[in-house]
Design a protein around this motif. Structure first.
Motif, PDB file in Angstrom:
ATOM      1  N   PRO A   1      12.411  -1.020   5.822  1.00 23.13           N
ATOM      2  CA  PRO A   1      11.516  -0.898   6.983  1.00 23.13           C
ATOM      3  C   PRO A   1      10.803   0.609   6.752  1.00 23.13           C
ATOM      4  CG  PRO A   1      13.644  -0.586   7.660  1.00 23.13           C
ATOM      5  CD  PRO A   1      13.863  -0.718   6.423  1.00 23.13           C
ATOM      6  N   THR A   2       9.478   0.496   7.208  1.00 22.28           N
ATOM      7  CA  THR A   2       8.822   1.762   7.535  1.00 22.28           C
ATOM      8  C   THR A   2       8.290   1.550   9.063  1.00 22.28           C
ATOM      9  OG1 THR A   2       6.596   1.512   6.853  1.00 22.28           O
ATOM     10  CG2 THR A   2       8.293   1.884   5.128  1.00 22.28           C
ATOM     11  N   GLU A   3       7.842   2.623   9.511  1.00 16.99           N
ATOM     12  CA  GLU A   3       7.074   2.624  10.898  1.00 16.99           C
ATOM     13  C   GLU A   3       5.797   1.560  10.654  1.00 16.99           C
ATOM     14  OE1 GLU A   3       6.826   4.705   8.826  1.00 16.99           O
ATOM     15  OE2 GLU A   3       5.137   6.263   9.403  1.00 16.99           O
ATOM     16  N   THR A   4       5.220   1.415   9.458  1.00 19.35           N
ATOM     17  CA  THR A   4       3.945   0.808   9.107  1.00 19.35           C
ATOM     18  C   THR A   4       4.126  -0.478   8.943  1.00 19.35           C
ATOM     19  OG1 THR A   4       3.769   1.384   7.031  1.00 19.35           O
ATOM     20  CG2 THR A   4       2.837   2.936   8.479  1.00 19.35           C
ATOM     21  N   VAL A   5       5.000  -1.122   7.688  1.00 17.89           N
ATOM     22  CA  VAL A   5       5.100  -2.262   7.366  1.00 17.89           C
ATOM     23  C   VAL A   5       6.249  -2.221   6.435  1.00 17.89           C
ATOM     24  CG1 VAL A   5       2.788  -3.322   7.388  1.00 17.89           C
ATOM     25  CG2 VAL A   5       3.601  -2.337   5.269  1.00 17.89           C
ATOM     26  N   TYR A   6       6.932  -3.255   6.141  1.00 16.23           N
ATOM     27  CA  TYR A   6       8.093  -3.187   5.058  1.00 16.23           C
ATOM     28  C   TYR A   6       7.724  -2.841   3.669  1.00 16.23           C
ATOM     29  CZ  TYR A   6      11.821  -4.575   8.357  1.00 16.23           C
ATOM     30  OH  TYR A   6      12.703  -4.784   9.362  1.00 16.23           O
ATOM     31  N   GLY A   7       8.405  -2.001   3.121  1.00 17.16           N
ATOM     32  CA  GLY A   7       8.068  -1.760   1.777  1.00 17.16           C
ATOM     33  C   GLY A   7       8.951  -2.362   0.597  1.00 17.16           C
TER      34      GLY A   7
ATOM     35  N   LEU B   1      -1.208  10.552   1.407  1.00 14.82           N
ATOM     36  CA  LEU B   1      -2.345  11.481   0.789  1.00 14.82           C
ATOM     37  C   LEU B   1      -2.089  11.244  -0.570  1.00 14.82           C
ATOM     38  CD1 LEU B   1      -0.840  14.680   2.407  1.00 14.82           C
ATOM     39  CD2 LEU B   1      -2.982  13.362   2.882  1.00 14.82           C
ATOM     40  N   ILE B   2      -3.485  11.269  -1.036  1.00 16.05           N
ATOM     41  CA  ILE B   2      -3.732  11.074  -2.562  1.00 16.05           C
ATOM     42  C   ILE B   2      -4.100  12.496  -2.981  1.00 16.05           C
ATOM     43  CG2 ILE B   2      -5.341  10.247  -4.205  1.00 16.05           C
ATOM     44  CD1 ILE B   2      -4.062   7.869  -2.670  1.00 16.05           C
ATOM     45  N   LEU B   3      -2.990  12.974  -4.220  1.00 17.01           N
ATOM     46  CA  LEU B   3      -3.218  14.172  -4.677  1.00 17.01           C
ATOM     47  C   LEU B   3      -3.156  14.128  -6.115  1.00 17.01           C
ATOM     48  CD1 LEU B   3      -0.540  15.710  -2.133  1.00 17.01           C
ATOM     49  CD2 LEU B   3      -2.736  16.547  -2.150  1.00 17.01           C
TER      50      LEU B   3
ATOM     51  N   GLY C   1      -2.269   4.801 -14.246  1.00 20.50           N
ATOM     52  CA  GLY C   1      -2.943   5.618 -14.990  1.00 20.50           C
ATOM     53  C   GLY C   1      -3.927   6.447 -14.615  1.00 20.50           C
ATOM     54  N   LEU C   2      -4.169   6.637 -13.256  1.00 18.47           N
ATOM     55  CA  LEU C   2      -4.930   7.635 -12.611  1.00 18.47           C
ATOM     56  C   LEU C   2      -4.449   8.960 -12.682  1.00 18.47           C
ATOM     57  CD1 LEU C   2      -5.867   5.754  -9.160  1.00 18.47           C
ATOM     58  CD2 LEU C   2      -7.456   6.045 -11.056  1.00 18.47           C
ATOM     59  N   ASP C   3      -5.295   9.933 -12.404  1.00 21.51           N
ATOM     60  CA  ASP C   3      -4.732  11.261 -12.423  1.00 21.51           C
ATOM     61  C   ASP C   3      -4.351  11.804 -11.088  1.00 21.51           C
ATOM     62  OD1 ASP C   3      -4.608  13.708 -13.592  1.00 21.51           O
ATOM     63  OD2 ASP C   3      -6.084  14.503 -12.773  1.00 21.51           O
TER      64      ASP C   3
ATOM     65  N   ALA D   1       6.780   2.102  -3.471  1.00 20.61           N
ATOM     66  CA  ALA D   1       6.934   1.087  -2.588  1.00 20.61           C
ATOM     67  C   ALA D   1       5.514   0.717  -2.254  1.00 20.61           C
ATOM     68  CB  ALA D   1       7.876   1.366  -1.419  1.00 20.61           C
ATOM     69  N   PRO D   2       5.048  -0.684  -2.499  1.00 25.67           N
ATOM     70  CA  PRO D   2       4.019  -1.115  -1.802  1.00 25.67           C
ATOM     71  C   PRO D   2       4.366  -1.932  -0.662  1.00 25.67           C
ATOM     72  CG  PRO D   2       4.609  -2.520  -3.938  1.00 25.67           C
ATOM     73  CD  PRO D   2       5.576  -1.421  -3.736  1.00 25.67           C
ATOM     74  N   SER D   3       3.509  -2.426   0.022  1.00 24.80           N
ATOM     75  CA  SER D   3       4.061  -3.557   1.160  1.00 24.80           C
ATOM     76  C   SER D   3       4.619  -4.749   0.540  1.00 24.80           C
ATOM     77  CB  SER D   3       2.731  -4.123   1.921  1.00 24.80           C
ATOM     78  OG  SER D   3       1.917  -4.575   1.006  1.00 24.80           O
TER      79      SER D   3
ATOM     80  N   PRO E   1     -11.476   5.718  -6.370  1.00 26.06           N
ATOM     81  CA  PRO E   1     -10.705   4.510  -6.629  1.00 26.06           C
ATOM     82  C   PRO E   1     -10.562   3.316  -5.587  1.00 26.06           C
ATOM     83  CG  PRO E   1      -9.392   6.522  -7.029  1.00 26.06           C
ATOM     84  CD  PRO E   1     -10.595   6.857  -6.363  1.00 26.06           C
ATOM     85  N   ARG E   2     -10.346   2.242  -5.833  1.00 27.12           N
ATOM     86  CA  ARG E   2     -10.101   1.187  -4.697  1.00 27.12           C
ATOM     87  C   ARG E   2      -9.059   1.167  -4.231  1.00 27.12           C
ATOM     88  NH1 ARG E   2     -13.884  -3.569  -5.729  1.00 27.12           N
ATOM     89  NH2 ARG E   2     -12.112  -4.854  -5.090  1.00 27.12           N
ATOM     90  N   ALA E   3      -8.820   1.633  -2.789  1.00 30.25           N
ATOM     91  CA  ALA E   3      -7.612   0.987  -2.213  1.00 30.25           C
ATOM     92  C   ALA E   3      -7.670  -0.482  -2.147  1.00 30.25           C
ATOM     93  CB  ALA E   3      -7.543   2.132  -0.814  1.00 30.25           C
ATOM     94  N   PRO E   4      -6.318  -1.068  -1.783  1.00 27.12           N
ATOM     95  CA  PRO E   4      -6.390  -2.421  -1.695  1.00 27.12           C
ATOM     96  C   PRO E   4      -6.843  -2.775  -0.374  1.00 27.12           C
ATOM     97  CG  PRO E   4      -4.182  -1.581  -1.206  1.00 27.12           C
ATOM     98  CD  PRO E   4      -4.994  -0.568  -1.365  1.00 27.12           C
TER      99      PRO E   4
HETATM  100  O1  TXA Z   1       2.000   1.837   4.956  1.00 23.12           O
HETATM  101  C1  TXA Z   1       2.087   1.826   3.913  1.00 23.12           C
HETATM  102  O2  TXA Z   1       1.255   2.604   2.991  1.00 23.12           O
HETATM  103  C2  TXA Z   1       2.861   0.717   3.171  1.00 23.12           C
HETATM  104  C3  TXA Z   1       4.413   1.244   3.173  1.00 23.12           C
HETATM  105  C4  TXA Z   1       5.296   0.502   2.751  1.00 23.12           C
HETATM  106  O3  TXA Z   1       4.336   2.612   2.736  1.00 23.12           O
HETATM  107  N1  TXA Z   1       2.669   0.959   1.783  1.00 23.12           N
HETATM  108  C5  TXA Z   1       1.310   0.032   1.393  1.00 23.12           C
HETATM  109  O4  TXA Z   1       1.294   0.267  -0.026  1.00 23.12           O
HETATM  110  O5  TXA Z   1       0.524  -0.212   1.870  1.00 23.12           O
HETATM  111  P1  TXA Z   1       0.409  -0.760  -0.577  1.00 23.12           P
HETATM  112  O6  TXA Z   1       0.527  -0.701  -2.320  1.00 23.12           O
HETATM  113  O7  TXA Z   1       0.346  -2.216  -0.392  1.00 23.12           O
HETATM  114  O8  TXA Z   1      -1.019  -0.142  -0.501  1.00 23.12           O
HETATM  115  C6  TXA Z   1      -1.295   1.222  -0.988  1.00 23.12           C
HETATM  116  C7  TXA Z   1      -2.365   1.615  -1.779  1.00 23.12           C
HETATM  117  C8  TXA Z   1      -2.520   1.103  -3.362  1.00 23.12           C
HETATM  118  O9  TXA Z   1      -2.363  -0.306  -3.565  1.00 23.12           O
HETATM  119  C9  TXA Z   1      -3.592   1.608  -3.870  1.00 23.12           C
HETATM  120  O10 TXA Z   1      -5.035   1.300  -3.866  1.00 23.12           O
HETATM  121  C10 TXA Z   1      -3.716   2.950  -3.015  1.00 23.12           C
HETATM  122  O11 TXA Z   1      -2.650   2.686  -1.857  1.00 23.12           O
HETATM  123  N2  TXA Z   1      -3.293   4.068  -3.824  1.00 23.12           N
HETATM  124  C11 TXA Z   1      -1.968   4.290  -4.130  1.00 23.12           C
HETATM  125  N3  TXA Z   1      -2.223   5.268  -5.047  1.00 23.12           N
HETATM  126  C12 TXA Z   1      -3.483   5.640  -5.224  1.00 23.12           C
HETATM  127  C13 TXA Z   1      -4.287   6.641  -5.929  1.00 23.12           C
HETATM  128  N4  TXA Z   1      -3.645   7.502  -6.628  1.00 23.12           N
HETATM  129  N5  TXA Z   1      -5.567   6.638  -5.781  1.00 23.12           N
HETATM  130  C14 TXA Z   1      -5.999   5.973  -5.019  1.00 23.12           C
HETATM  131  N6  TXA Z   1      -5.621   4.879  -3.969  1.00 23.12           N
HETATM  132  C15 TXA Z   1      -4.364   4.799  -4.495  1.00 23.12           C
END
Ligand code: TXA
Ligand code: MG
Length: 341
Positions: free
Chosen positions: A36-42, A103-105, A118-120, A145-147, A224-227
């Motif tokens: 669990p996280t405070e946002t969604v389950y990972g 944070l994207i770094l 493969g991103l920087d 961890a993604p959702s 870059p596209r976030a989901p």
């Molecule tokens: O609240 C949240 O962020 C939850 C919990 C589990 O932490 N995680 C989450 O992960 O939502 P996910 O994978 O469903 O969505 C995160 C998205 C990635 O799909 C991606 O598009 C974006 O964050 N992301 C990750 N690394 C990135 C990067 N280097 N540049 C741009 N977007 C990035």
């Protein structure tokens, strides 16, 4: 310990010491743990284990070029994962971590290609849930961890949702109760000179602007596209349509002409629709009460979207909240659910 549970479904365990120890052993053995996280389950794996992180993609049915967020126990652990921490990024991390901010770094040597797609750059977050933090502390490393949902589906905000989504594709589900935020973290690209919001969340644009002393810029075209920026990412099966306040009176009859059963999701029964009671009685319309409080609405939003399917509706009309504060994130997810990207 890293073996998949072979019979029955994956265990859902309350976060006892024994469960946390088992979770750490699974992660160390290259397995998958939902936490669990405070946002969604990972859906977590050892972020430095290529095979383990690859399992995340197959469990979710997720394309390999979608980067994963790496979760850390504290800001002190950031070295090695990011190679540069601009002053703005540090400020945001100090203010909002642990919390619903990613944070994207620019990536450091510990951030693998399989994690970053493969991103920087790499996405990093210190989550604000005690179970997540305890797991991270005990594990010691980064957890990618993604959702914990199948690709393109609604994110889980309860342990049982994870089981519904992933069945035995995950080795253990830690149950930390209902997620308090209910929407995925705010993603801020802080890798360049001027931070931008890639995905709105519970750390609002207003809060970010206040902390930095200026509004954040809109994301660059080539960002870059976030989901959260992909059409139809959080979609239930039913056709979802968004309606401004007061718009039900016009839209509901039109939608009923082409749908069998329509969920009307609003803080109160839309007024001045004489046939409403009759439609309710005949099961043509199901009224689902949403909260007028944005925090409560955010927390319950994905459950509401799941409810649409459970009620057997083939259509849904959702009344839009205000777009201020947390409303921006709610509207963003509703637009995804409606296929408006
Ligand atoms: O609240 C949240 O962020 C939850 C919990 C589990 O932490 N995680 C989450 O992960 O939502 P996910 O994978 O469903 O969505 C995160 C998205 C990635 O799909 C991606 O598009 C974006 O964050 N992301 C990750 N690394 C990135 C990067 N280097 N540049 C741009 N977007 C990035
Ligand atoms: Mg997701």
């Amino acid at each position: 310990m890293n073996d998949r549970v072979s019979s029955g479904s994956t265990p859902i365990m309350p976060p006892s010491t024994a469960a946390l120890e088992r979770a750490v052993a699974i992660l160390q053995g290259g397995g998958l743990v939902s936490f669990p996280t405070e946002t969604v389950y990972g859906l977590g794996a050892d972020a430095e284990n290529v095979e383990a992180t690859q399992k995340i993609f197959s469990a979710k049915g997720r394309p390999a070029d979608h980067p994963l967020i790496v979760h850390l126990a504290s800001l002190d652990q950031i070295d090695g994962w990011a190679r540069e921490i601009p002053a703005d990024a540090r400020r945001l991390a100090e203010r909002f971590w642990p919390g619903p901010l990613t944070l994207i770094l620019r990536r450091g040597p510990r951030s693998l290609d399989v994690v970053t797609g493969g991103l920087d750059t790499v996405g990093l977050r210190v989550p604000g849930h005690p179970v997540a933090l305890e797991l991270l502390r005990r594990f010691g490393g980064g957890i990618a961890a993604p959702s914990a949902n199948r690709f393109g589906r609604v994110s889980p905000t309860r342990a049982v949702h994870v089981r519904e989504e992933l069945g035995d594709r995950v080795d253990l589900i830690l149950d930390g109760g209902d997620c308090s935020v209910g929407l995925e973290s705010t993603i801020v690209d802080a890798s360049g000179a001027t931070p931008s919001i890639l995905r709105p969340g519970a750390v609002t644009a207003e809060q970010l602007a206040e902390e930095l002393g200026r509004p954040l810029v809109a994301p660059a075209e080539d960002a870059p596209r976030a989901p959260g920026r992909m059409a139809s990412h959080y979609a239930p099966e039913a056709v979802v349509e968004l309606v401004e306040r007061g718009g039900m009176i016009e839209r509901l009859p039109q939608v009923l002409a082409v749908r069998r059963r329509v969920a009307v999701i609003a803080p109160s029964i839309p007024p001045n629709i004489p046939a409403f009671d009759e439609w309710l009685k005949r099961g043509r319309v199901v009224f689902v009460e949403s909260s007028p409080d944005l925090e409560v609405l955010a927390r319950s939003l994905y459950e509401l979207l799941r409810e649409i399917d459970r009620l057997g509706c083939d259509g849904a009309l959702v009344e839009l909240p205000t777009d201020a504060g947390l409303g921006a994130a709610i509207i963003d997810r509703l637009r995804k659910a409606a296929g408006l990207g």
